[in-house]
Scaffold this motif. Structure first.
Motif, PDB file in Angstrom:
ATOM      1  N   ASN A 174       0.593  -2.156  -6.517  1.00  0.00           N
ATOM      2  CA  ASN A 174       1.403  -2.590  -5.221  1.00  0.00           C
ATOM      3  C   ASN A 174       2.350  -3.315  -5.600  1.00  0.00           C
ATOM      4  OD1 ASN A 174       1.927  -1.939  -2.510  1.00  0.00           O
ATOM      5  ND2 ASN A 174       0.325  -2.363  -1.809  1.00  0.00           N
ATOM      6  N   GLN A 176       3.890  -4.363  -2.867  1.00  0.00           N
ATOM      7  CA  GLN A 176       3.346  -5.688  -2.009  1.00  0.00           C
ATOM      8  C   GLN A 176       1.952  -6.762  -2.047  1.00  0.00           C
ATOM      9  OE1 GLN A 176       5.913  -3.988   1.468  1.00  0.00           O
ATOM     10  NE2 GLN A 176       4.011  -3.586   1.453  1.00  0.00           N
ATOM     11  N   PRO A 207       7.047  -2.671   4.653  1.00  0.00           N
ATOM     12  CA  PRO A 207       6.559  -4.430   4.151  1.00  0.00           C
ATOM     13  C   PRO A 207       5.198  -4.458   5.934  1.00  0.00           C
ATOM     14  CG  PRO A 207       8.671  -4.414   4.452  1.00  0.00           C
ATOM     15  CD  PRO A 207       8.553  -3.315   4.147  1.00  0.00           C
ATOM     16  N   GLY A 211      -0.745  -4.676   1.869  1.00  0.00           N
ATOM     17  CA  GLY A 211      -0.342  -5.739   1.143  1.00  0.00           C
ATOM     18  C   GLY A 211      -1.293  -6.604   0.874  1.00  0.00           C
ATOM     19  N   ASN A 216      -3.029  -8.579   4.928  1.00  0.00           N
ATOM     20  CA  ASN A 216      -2.304  -7.474   3.846  1.00  0.00           C
ATOM     21  C   ASN A 216      -0.986  -7.813   3.976  1.00  0.00           C
ATOM     22  OD1 ASN A 216      -3.590  -5.001   3.575  1.00  0.00           O
ATOM     23  ND2 ASN A 216      -3.531  -4.677   6.520  1.00  0.00           N
ATOM     24  N   ASP A 218       2.040  -9.745   2.180  1.00  0.00           N
ATOM     25  CA  ASP A 218       3.497  -9.491   1.364  1.00  0.00           C
ATOM     26  C   ASP A 218       3.510 -10.739   0.299  1.00  0.00           C
ATOM     27  OD1 ASP A 218       3.361  -7.002   2.327  1.00  0.00           O
ATOM     28  OD2 ASP A 218       5.177  -7.706   4.061  1.00  0.00           O
ATOM     29  N   ARG A 220       5.595 -10.208  -2.492  1.00  0.00           N
ATOM     30  CA  ARG A 220       6.190  -9.455  -2.552  1.00  0.00           C
ATOM     31  C   ARG A 220       6.755  -8.693  -1.189  1.00  0.00           C
ATOM     32  NH1 ARG A 220       7.117  -8.279  -8.693  1.00  0.00           N
ATOM     33  NH2 ARG A 220       4.874  -6.943  -8.546  1.00  0.00           N
ATOM     34  N   ARG A 221       8.246  -8.315  -0.382  1.00  0.00           N
ATOM     35  CA  ARG A 221       8.262  -7.313   0.560  1.00  0.00           C
ATOM     36  C   ARG A 221       9.209  -5.654   0.131  1.00  0.00           C
ATOM     37  NH1 ARG A 221       8.199  -8.999   5.961  1.00  0.00           N
ATOM     38  NH2 ARG A 221      10.083  -6.962   6.197  1.00  0.00           N
ATOM     39  N   HIS A 222       8.576  -5.014   0.457  1.00  0.00           N
ATOM     40  CA  HIS A 222       8.901  -2.770  -0.432  1.00  0.00           C
ATOM     41  C   HIS A 222      10.629  -2.846  -0.031  1.00  0.00           C
ATOM     42  CE1 HIS A 222       5.022  -1.085  -1.749  1.00  0.00           C
ATOM     43  NE2 HIS A 222       5.900  -1.786  -2.833  1.00  0.00           N
ATOM     44  N   ASP A 542      -1.185 -13.387  -6.324  1.00  0.00           N
ATOM     45  CA  ASP A 542       0.051 -13.934  -5.381  1.00  0.00           C
ATOM     46  C   ASP A 542       0.066 -14.803  -6.521  1.00  0.00           C
ATOM     47  OD1 ASP A 542      -2.330 -15.075  -4.993  1.00  0.00           O
ATOM     48  OD2 ASP A 542      -2.106 -15.935  -2.777  1.00  0.00           O
TER      49      ASP A 542
END
Length: 573
Positions: A174, A176, A207, A211, A216, A218, A220-222, A542
């Motif tokens: 994933n 995000q 987003p 996450g 949750n 993010d 990185r954002r979708h 992260d």
């Protein structure tokens, strides 16, 4: 889209790729710069594989190796505004080349492929006429400008007996939820034959959904910034994942063997719908799934319905042979399954013979594949866990009389997860009975989905095990980034999960290993003597550049159908 190809003798008049300086940074940054791919050490780092032409922003990939062919893939951006999912840009002809040397002086095959907006400018060819068990390099060219160089390898001949087969194993990545450390660490190895991706290659969420951790976050954002539903959404999301530098590097280095699970469409998908599909706002389920399957066919180096051609079908289950050592049967456990029963799962419908996870045609195909006598190891690429994980199970001789009267109790106890084979136990029982009645040995299920590491025997009767026999074994790889139990609980690793792991293992004596806390990847090593799985744990999701450590290794010795601890990991880093 159309393809032409041919096998080739050496063509020294073809222009070799010249070494150029590659700009530092990701594939996205490199894509803005014209130039040629590095060849002196084209797999040395993600930067060396970054696309150095605006034409090839999404890298190169290969997949589904057979003895005489392999699928090759790329995506071209013929003009600046021909972005994925946009429908813009004209049709173009792309050349592809397969060679035995990195200067492409000795070509083994070559051809052209006509692509355009109807295929989202993807290029997907079956390079034929190759030699078995041979390493090749490949590239694409548009207007004389080359793509990055990829490396691939064909499968051994059907009659060959290779010393070993070694696969990287991953699932549940994933974007995000973190960086793809697992892909980078696998790409740093030089001892693999292929990558086995067991599903959830990408995720559908927008987003702020699903996450990192309980909040949750993010990392990185979708893209696009919404749940993917339309065909354009799916194409853009595939494109975003293909621009991750670690995934792009791994694709360029090894052929992938893939299947899908649910998030390639949406969460808890089944043949008639999904938990995360709302018809009132997201339209017809069959239409949504067809869009997802079309984008997957376009963007993945995989044969569907047995070919690399686009649009000729959606059958993903298939087998690949590696000489007489192993056969790998890849399952599709979302397209044909019935809807899951609701939680709590003390529901006799999980044992209903009318309900299926495989569908009749796929189950019959799998039974035939496991029954082959031409290979030793029967490997199964399994998107969801098949080992029973249940509580309060009763021996069969006690359970059957109760159900003759009440029909209330699941045949294998109360399952803790009805989204896997535990929710469809009649299919599992039929498969295991087939294995037992035909004396099939050396069956190994290799599984993803559950965001945790497992090693388990596959008992015929879970309540009396280990007094009874086992149909085979199962190795389950942890997630690349998707949240696991400690992440959901919001506790440090090896704290809150320990009690849950202990309870599961106490109630399920066939489970030899369980880790609910780690993210990472695995390496599956196959020899005539045994199949071994090594689990590797990666660092914080992260943080860029996090490390990797070996966690544990388990094996199944030939002819035993059971698991034992292995001394240590295989190969070198």
């Amino acid at each position: 889209m159309t393809e032409t190809s041919s096998s080739c003798a050496p063509r020294p008049e073809l222009p070799p790729v010249r070494r150029r300086t590659v700009l530092a940074g990701s594939a996205v940054a490199g894509a803005a710069v014209a130039g040629a791919a590095a060849v002196a050490d084209p797999w040395g780092s993600p930067a060396a594989q970054a696309a150095t032409s605006p034409y090839f922003q999404h890298g190169v990939a290969s997949g589904d190796p057979l003895p005489d062919r392999v699928v090759l893939w790329t995506r071209v951006t013929p003009q600046r505004d021909a972005t994925p999912g946009s429908g813009r840009g004209g049709n173009v002809t792309v050349e592809w080349q397969v060679a035995t040397d990195t200067r492409f002086l000795h070509l083994a095959a070559r051809g052209t492929y006509r692509t355009g907006p109807a295929a989202d400018h993807t290029v997907k060819v079956d390079a034929t006429g190759l030699r078995p068990g041979t390493r090749y390099v490949y590239r694409f060219l548009l207007n004389g400008v080359p793509s990055p160089v990829g490396r691939t390898r064909t499968a051994p001949a059907a009659t060959a007996v290779p010393d070993r087969l070694r696969l990287g194993v991953v699932s549940c990545a994933n974007l995000q939820a973190g960086y793809f450390h697992a892909y980078r660490h696998l790409a740093q190895r030089d001892d693999l034959d292929a990558i086995l991706h067991l599903g959830d290659y990408l995720y559908e969420y927008g987003p702020g959904e699903y996450g990192l951790g309980r909040d949750n976050v993010d990392v990185r954002r979708h893209v696009p910034a919404r749940e993917m539903v339309s065909l354009a959404d799916h194409r853009q999301r595939h494109a975003q994942y293909k621009q991750d530098p670690d995934l792009q590097w791994l694709h360029s280095k090894y052929p992938f063997i893939v299947t899908w699970d649910d998030h390639e469409t949406t969460n808890d998908a089944w043949r008639g719908g999904a938990e995360n599909h709302q018809p009132a706002t997201e339209g017809d389920w069959a239409t949504r799934r067809a869009r997802a399957h079309r984008a997957y066919d376009e963007w993945m180096p995989v044969r569907m319905n047995g070919t690399a051609a686009l649009g000729d079908g959606t059958r993903l289950f298939r087998s690949l042979r590696f000489g007489r050592l192993a056969q790998l049967s890849m399952l599709d456990l979302r397209t044909y399954r019935d809807e899951q029963v609701a939680y709590p799962a003390v529901d006799a419908r999980v044992s209903d013979p009318a309900r299926t996870i495989t569908g009749r045609a796929q189950l019959d195909w799998l039974k035939d594949a496991l029954g082959t006598t031409q290979v030793q190891w029967k490997l199964v690429g399994n998107p969801v866990m098949i080992a029973p994980v249940t509580f309060a199970q009763l021996p069969t001789e006690l359970l059957d009389p109760v159900n003759d009267v009440t029909h209330l109790l699941p045949r294998d106890g109360s399952p803790y997860n009805v989204d896997q084979w535990d929710g469809y136990t009649d299919d599992r029982r039929e498969l295991f009975t087939h294995i037992r009645d035909r004396g099939i040995r050396d069956t190994v299920f290799v599984t993803g989905d559950i965001h945790s590491g497992w090693a388990a025997d596959l008992p015929y009767d879970v309540a009396t095990y280990p007094l009874g026999r086992s149909a085979g074994v199962e190795f389950v790889a942890s997630s690349v980034t998707s949240n696991n139990l400690k992440d959901i609980l919001g506790v440090p690793p090896r704290t809150g999960s320990l009690a849950v792991e202990s309870a599961i293992r106490l109630a399920n004596r066939h489970v030899r290993y369980l880790d609910f806390d780690s993210h990472g990847y695995s390496v599956l090593d196959v020899t005539s003597a045994r199949v071994q799985m090594d689990w590797y744990v990666t660092g914080p999701r992260d943080q860029r550049g996090a490390g990797s450590t070996h966690a544990v290794s388990f094996q199944t010795l030939a002819g035993t159908n059971t698991i034992s601890r292995a001394a240590g990991p295989v190969g070198g880093r």
